[in-house]
Write a protein that holds these residues in place. Structure first.
Motif, PDB file in Angstrom:
ATOM      1  N   ILE A  76       0.842  -1.195   0.000  1.00  0.00           N
ATOM      2  CA  ILE A  76       0.000   0.000   0.000  1.00  0.00           C
ATOM      3  C   ILE A  76       0.880   1.249   0.000  1.00  0.00           C
ATOM      4  N   TYR A  77       0.516   2.171  -0.862  1.00  0.00           N
ATOM      5  CA  TYR A  77       1.163   3.477  -0.960  1.00  0.00           C
ATOM      6  C   TYR A  77       0.074   4.525  -0.812  1.00  0.00           C
ATOM      7  N   GLY A  78       0.258   5.431   0.140  1.00  0.00           N
ATOM      8  CA  GLY A  78      -0.724   6.491   0.360  1.00  0.00           C
ATOM      9  C   GLY A  78      -0.072   7.856   0.348  1.00  0.00           C
ATOM     10  N   TRP A  79      -0.882   8.871   0.094  1.00  0.00           N
ATOM     11  CA  TRP A  79      -0.349  10.233   0.127  1.00  0.00           C
ATOM     12  C   TRP A  79      -1.436  11.260   0.377  1.00  0.00           C
ATOM     13  N   ILE A  80      -0.969  12.406   0.879  1.00  0.00           N
ATOM     14  CA  ILE A  80      -1.787  13.602   1.053  1.00  0.00           C
ATOM     15  C   ILE A  80      -1.054  14.715   0.331  1.00  0.00           C
ATOM     16  N   TYR A  81      -1.743  15.374  -0.593  1.00  0.00           N
ATOM     17  CA  TYR A  81      -1.124  16.474  -1.336  1.00  0.00           C
ATOM     18  C   TYR A  81      -2.031  17.686  -1.221  1.00  0.00           C
ATOM     19  N   MET A  82      -1.436  18.807  -0.819  1.00  0.00           N
ATOM     20  CA  MET A  82      -2.200  20.035  -0.643  1.00  0.00           C
ATOM     21  C   MET A  82      -1.559  21.170  -1.434  1.00  0.00           C
ATOM     22  N   VAL A  83      -2.389  21.903  -2.172  1.00  0.00           N
ATOM     23  CA  VAL A  83      -1.952  23.057  -2.960  1.00  0.00           C
ATOM     24  C   VAL A  83      -2.814  24.241  -2.544  1.00  0.00           C
TER      25      VAL A  83
END
Length: 332
Positions: free
Chosen positions: A34-41
């Motif tokens: 499992i690969y997870g991420w949070i990306y915020m712009v």
């Protein structure tokens, strides 16, 4: 040099709609693939932000094969960057440039509860005291950043992520290393540059992180020019002074990665990587990205986990720019 005030917004007085501040926070559960991420712009000039929460666990060119996707592009920008809660269920706290807490209550019984702690000082790509590839003037720094003005200010930080996640009702413990970043500067969605971002984590005693100029119009093996990066060797942070990269592609996705990286102490690092999971990530509507979780090995190490991202801005790559091989998508 990154200081405590850099956890705050860097909004200029004459802010326009192209100004952006970003956080990237990735993490892995290797035993479950499992690969997870949070990306915020954050777009202060527009008063809106993007928050993207995703999990993948397989190799597929189809976005609907992801475990979970929650992309919201027009959330109201928070009043401050140090501590905030968003309408999508995410709460973020930056205690310092090296320490973050994220909690997220999403949909379909999906949650994130993670602490991120840096294992070294933030790697400011424009500080010559830290990065031997830093440039003397701001214009040279932007041109050499690997992502143009989007990386006018940028640091990378390898962090330990610890806590728990739940994906559609199934819970997992998280205890991993991941390289995350924070950037601020003009980030136009017209004329966005192709770029590559890649790292490998074998433990706190050995990490390699890199940023690349990327030109997908060239054949495999000729596409990447090294811009910035570092190695962590026996707990010591070493800036990179040279590197070469060959990515053998199937469409926009990697099949084999061969990295040669030389650090400031002139130690040569040779790594090979293969994808464990990948997807078409669209962090901006104008920019599909080949985004992968990579298994890494060296001559004497196995079990490395990391990331490869390669961005394909559509205004650049459309109109017949790409060679035939790269336009044939392969998703084994």
């Amino acid at each position: 040099m990154i200081i405590q005030d850099d956890i705050k917004f860097h909004t200029p007085a004459d802010v326009g709609h192209q100004w952006a501040e970003t956080y990237w926070l990735g993490f892995y559960v290797p035993e479950e693939n499992i690969y997870g991420w949070i990306y915020m712009v954050f777009r202060a000039g527009s008063g809106a932000m993007t928050c993207d929460v995703e999990f993948i666990n397989r190799k597929s060119a189809n976005m609907y094969d992801a475990l979970y996707v929650d992309i919201q592009n027009h959330l109201k920008i928070p009043e401050n960057l140090e501590n905030f809660s968003l309408a999508n269920g995410l709460t973020f706290s930056a205690r310092s440039p090296e320490q973050y807490r994220v909690d997220y209550i999403g949909v379909d019984d999906t949650e994130i509860h993670l602490d991120f702690q840096g294992i070294h000082q933030p790697y400011d790509i424009h500080d010559p005291e830290i990065d031997p590839m830093a440039r003397k003037t701001s214009a040279e720094a932007v041109e050499h950043s690997g992502f143009g003005s989007a990386y006018a200010s940028h640091f990378d930080l390898t962090m330990r992520a610890q806590g728990k996640i739940k994906i559609r009702g199934k819970s997992y413990d998280v205890d991993c290393l991941a390289t995350n970043d924070h950037s601020w500067g003009p980030r136009p969605e017209r004329g966005m540059r192709m770029m590559g971002y890649m790292n490998a984590h074998f433990g706190t005693d050995y990490v390699v992180q890199t940023i690349w100029e990327f030109d997908a119009g060239r054949p495999d093996g000729e596409q990447h020019v090294f811009k910035h990066g570092y190695a962590i060797v026996d707990g010591k942070l070493r800036g990179g002074i040279a590197a070469s990269l060959k990515v053998t592609h199937g469409g926009i996705y990697p099949q084999l990665i061969e990295l040669s990286f030389t650090d400031v102490e002139e130690q040569l690092h040779i790594l090979k990587g293969t994808p464990l999971a990948y997807c078409n990530w669209v962090p901006y509507g104008c920019c599909p990205t080949g985004h992968s979780m990579i298994a890494w090995e060296t001559d004497d190490r196995t079990g490395g986990i990391g990331t490869l991202m390669e961005a394909y801005p559509l205004d650049t790559v459309t109109g017949g720019y790409l060679h035939d091989d790269i336009t044939k998508t392969s998703a084994p």
